[in-house]
Design a protein around this motif. Structure first.
Motif, PDB file in Angstrom:
ATOM      1  N   GLN A 110      37.448  34.784  27.211  1.00 27.30           N
ATOM      2  CA  GLN A 110      37.572  33.147  26.879  1.00 27.30           C
ATOM      3  C   GLN A 110      38.852  32.791  27.758  1.00 27.30           C
ATOM      4  OE1 GLN A 110      38.041  33.110  23.010  1.00 27.30           O
ATOM      5  NE2 GLN A 110      35.890  33.382  22.653  1.00 27.30           N
ATOM      6  N   LEU A 111      39.817  33.601  27.921  1.00 26.56           N
ATOM      7  CA  LEU A 111      40.987  33.017  28.507  1.00 26.56           C
ATOM      8  C   LEU A 111      40.960  32.928  30.240  1.00 26.56           C
ATOM      9  CD1 LEU A 111      44.046  32.700  28.918  1.00 26.56           C
ATOM     10  CD2 LEU A 111      44.378  35.180  29.038  1.00 26.56           C
ATOM     11  N   ALA A 112      40.131  33.911  30.690  1.00 27.98           N
ATOM     12  CA  ALA A 112      39.565  33.912  32.053  1.00 27.98           C
ATOM     13  C   ALA A 112      38.748  32.702  32.505  1.00 27.98           C
ATOM     14  CB  ALA A 112      39.004  35.084  32.461  1.00 27.98           C
ATOM     15  N   SER A 113      37.924  32.368  31.606  1.00 27.70           N
ATOM     16  CA  SER A 113      36.960  31.389  31.682  1.00 27.70           C
ATOM     17  C   SER A 113      37.656  29.833  31.467  1.00 27.70           C
ATOM     18  CB  SER A 113      35.889  31.307  30.494  1.00 27.70           C
ATOM     19  OG  SER A 113      35.252  30.143  30.758  1.00 27.70           O
ATOM     20  N   ALA A 114      38.538  29.735  30.841  1.00 21.59           N
ATOM     21  CA  ALA A 114      39.491  28.513  30.751  1.00 21.59           C
ATOM     22  C   ALA A 114      40.196  28.538  31.835  1.00 21.59           C
ATOM     23  CB  ALA A 114      40.237  28.625  29.293  1.00 21.59           C
ATOM     24  N   GLN A 115      41.103  29.325  32.484  1.00 18.72           N
ATOM     25  CA  GLN A 115      42.004  29.358  33.262  1.00 18.72           C
ATOM     26  C   GLN A 115      41.008  28.900  34.599  1.00 18.72           C
ATOM     27  OE1 GLN A 115      45.175  29.117  33.427  1.00 18.72           O
ATOM     28  NE2 GLN A 115      44.916  29.110  31.172  1.00 18.72           N
ATOM     29  N   LEU A 116      39.991  29.886  35.054  1.00 19.23           N
ATOM     30  CA  LEU A 116      39.212  29.624  36.079  1.00 19.23           C
ATOM     31  C   LEU A 116      38.432  28.425  36.305  1.00 19.23           C
ATOM     32  CD1 LEU A 116      37.987  33.089  36.576  1.00 19.23           C
ATOM     33  CD2 LEU A 116      39.991  32.010  37.791  1.00 19.23           C
ATOM     34  N   THR A 117      37.973  28.055  35.245  1.00 19.80           N
ATOM     35  CA  THR A 117      37.324  26.658  35.125  1.00 19.80           C
ATOM     36  C   THR A 117      38.449  25.339  35.887  1.00 19.80           C
ATOM     37  OG1 THR A 117      35.929  27.213  33.394  1.00 19.80           O
ATOM     38  CG2 THR A 117      36.203  24.685  33.687  1.00 19.80           C
ATOM     39  N   GLY A 118      39.548  25.435  35.384  1.00 20.68           N
ATOM     40  CA  GLY A 118      40.624  24.504  36.066  1.00 20.68           C
ATOM     41  C   GLY A 118      40.905  24.794  37.262  1.00 20.68           C
ATOM     42  N   VAL A 119      40.832  25.900  37.794  1.00 15.48           N
ATOM     43  CA  VAL A 119      41.148  26.479  39.080  1.00 15.48           C
ATOM     44  C   VAL A 119      39.758  25.986  40.082  1.00 15.48           C
ATOM     45  CG1 VAL A 119      41.278  28.325  40.825  1.00 15.48           C
ATOM     46  CG2 VAL A 119      42.590  28.310  38.740  1.00 15.48           C
ATOM     47  N   ARG A 120      38.811  26.211  39.403  1.00 18.94           N
ATOM     48  CA  ARG A 120      37.655  25.762  39.971  1.00 18.94           C
ATOM     49  C   ARG A 120      37.517  24.073  40.382  1.00 18.94           C
ATOM     50  NH1 ARG A 120      31.802  27.271  37.751  1.00 18.94           N
ATOM     51  NH2 ARG A 120      30.482  26.961  39.346  1.00 18.94           N
ATOM     52  N   ALA A 121      37.835  23.437  39.226  1.00 18.55           N
ATOM     53  CA  ALA A 121      37.929  22.021  39.425  1.00 18.55           C
ATOM     54  C   ALA A 121      38.743  21.681  40.533  1.00 18.55           C
ATOM     55  CB  ALA A 121      38.087  21.332  38.179  1.00 18.55           C
ATOM     56  N   THR A 122      40.008  22.176  40.673  1.00 16.87           N
ATOM     57  CA  THR A 122      41.027  21.791  41.564  1.00 16.87           C
ATOM     58  C   THR A 122      40.492  22.113  42.992  1.00 16.87           C
ATOM     59  OG1 THR A 122      42.720  22.432  40.084  1.00 16.87           O
ATOM     60  CG2 THR A 122      43.343  22.260  42.345  1.00 16.87           C
ATOM     61  N   LEU A 123      39.783  23.283  43.096  1.00 11.58           N
ATOM     62  CA  LEU A 123      39.193  23.735  44.549  1.00 11.58           C
ATOM     63  C   LEU A 123      38.180  22.870  44.849  1.00 11.58           C
ATOM     64  CD1 LEU A 123      39.217  27.576  44.365  1.00 11.58           C
ATOM     65  CD2 LEU A 123      40.744  26.301  45.909  1.00 11.58           C
ATOM     66  N   ALA A 124      37.297  22.443  43.792  1.00 14.20           N
ATOM     67  CA  ALA A 124      36.428  21.404  44.291  1.00 14.20           C
ATOM     68  C   ALA A 124      36.727  19.948  44.836  1.00 14.20           C
ATOM     69  CB  ALA A 124      35.497  21.262  43.075  1.00 14.20           C
ATOM     70  N   GLN A 125      37.938  19.511  44.065  1.00 17.83           N
ATOM     71  CA  GLN A 125      38.598  18.511  44.606  1.00 17.83           C
ATOM     72  C   GLN A 125      39.349  18.667  46.193  1.00 17.83           C
ATOM     73  OE1 GLN A 125      38.835  15.112  43.314  1.00 17.83           O
ATOM     74  NE2 GLN A 125      37.209  16.057  41.867  1.00 17.83           N
ATOM     75  N   LEU A 126      39.681  19.777  46.280  1.00 17.42           N
ATOM     76  CA  LEU A 126      40.445  19.964  47.633  1.00 17.42           C
ATOM     77  C   LEU A 126      39.165  20.113  48.592  1.00 17.42           C
ATOM     78  CD1 LEU A 126      43.217  22.481  46.653  1.00 17.42           C
ATOM     79  CD2 LEU A 126      43.618  20.270  47.353  1.00 17.42           C
ATOM     80  N   THR A 127      38.216  20.338  48.386  1.00 18.15           N
ATOM     81  CA  THR A 127      37.259  20.515  49.441  1.00 18.15           C
ATOM     82  C   THR A 127      36.561  19.084  49.919  1.00 18.15           C
ATOM     83  OG1 THR A 127      35.354  20.843  48.009  1.00 18.15           O
ATOM     84  CG2 THR A 127      36.537  22.977  48.961  1.00 18.15           C
ATOM     85  N   LYS A 128      36.931  18.287  49.280  1.00 15.05           N
ATOM     86  CA  LYS A 128      36.359  16.878  49.334  1.00 15.05           C
ATOM     87  C   LYS A 128      37.102  16.045  50.579  1.00 15.05           C
ATOM     88  CE  LYS A 128      34.078  15.911  45.020  1.00 15.05           C
ATOM     89  NZ  LYS A 128      34.256  15.270  43.799  1.00 15.05           N
TER      90      LYS A 128
END
Length: 143
Positions: free
Chosen positions: A125-143
């Motif tokens: 649960q902790l890993a999922s919560a943290q990585l969801t934020g990282v994933r969203a940040t990376l998705a924004q940086l690729t635009k």
């Protein structure tokens, strides 16, 4: 062309006095504004492909530390120094896309099945919560 004895860099992979980075830098500076593919760097420096790769890694580490022009890589040009911020941004976005792809595969291939089998697992649960934020940040940086 400068020839480097193999014994010069056998100590530690991250050896700060390793001359491969300097040889790669000189070859790329001479080729400016064009870039050089790995095979061309091998020919220009008389290093092995492995030594060229170590030189590029060393150059990136030292260049970043000394605020030099970043070394980028493009399929058509190979490695090069560019003075254009647009080139840097394009390269950075590609690197973020690679990291995003690896992270997405980790989440969908390992973490999601972990959570499906053990939904109360605090670590998952902790890993999922943290990585969801990282994933969203990376998705924004690729635009």
């Amino acid at each position: 062309m400068i020839r480097v004895e193999d014994r010069a860099c056998r100590r530690i992979i991250a050896d700060p006095v390793c001359p491969y980075g300097d040889l790669v830098r000189v070859a790329l500076m001479e080729a400016r504004p064009a870039g050089l593919q790995t095979k061309q760097l091998v020919a220009a420096t008389r290093l092995t492909p492995y030594q060229v790769a170590r030189g590029v890694r060393h150059l990136r580490d030292v260049g970043a530390a000394e605020h030099l022009t970043p070394i980028i890589w493009r399929r058509k040009d190979g490695y090069l120094f560019s003075d254009e911020p647009a080139d840097w941004i394009e390269y950075e976005k590609k690197q973020f896309r690679l990291v995003l792809g690896r992270l997405t595969r980790l989440i969908t291939g390992t973490l999601d099945p972990h959570l499906a089998r053990h939904p109360d697992d605090e670590w998952a649960q902790l890993a999922s919560a943290q990585l969801t934020g990282v994933r969203a940040t990376l998705a924004q940086l690729t635009k």
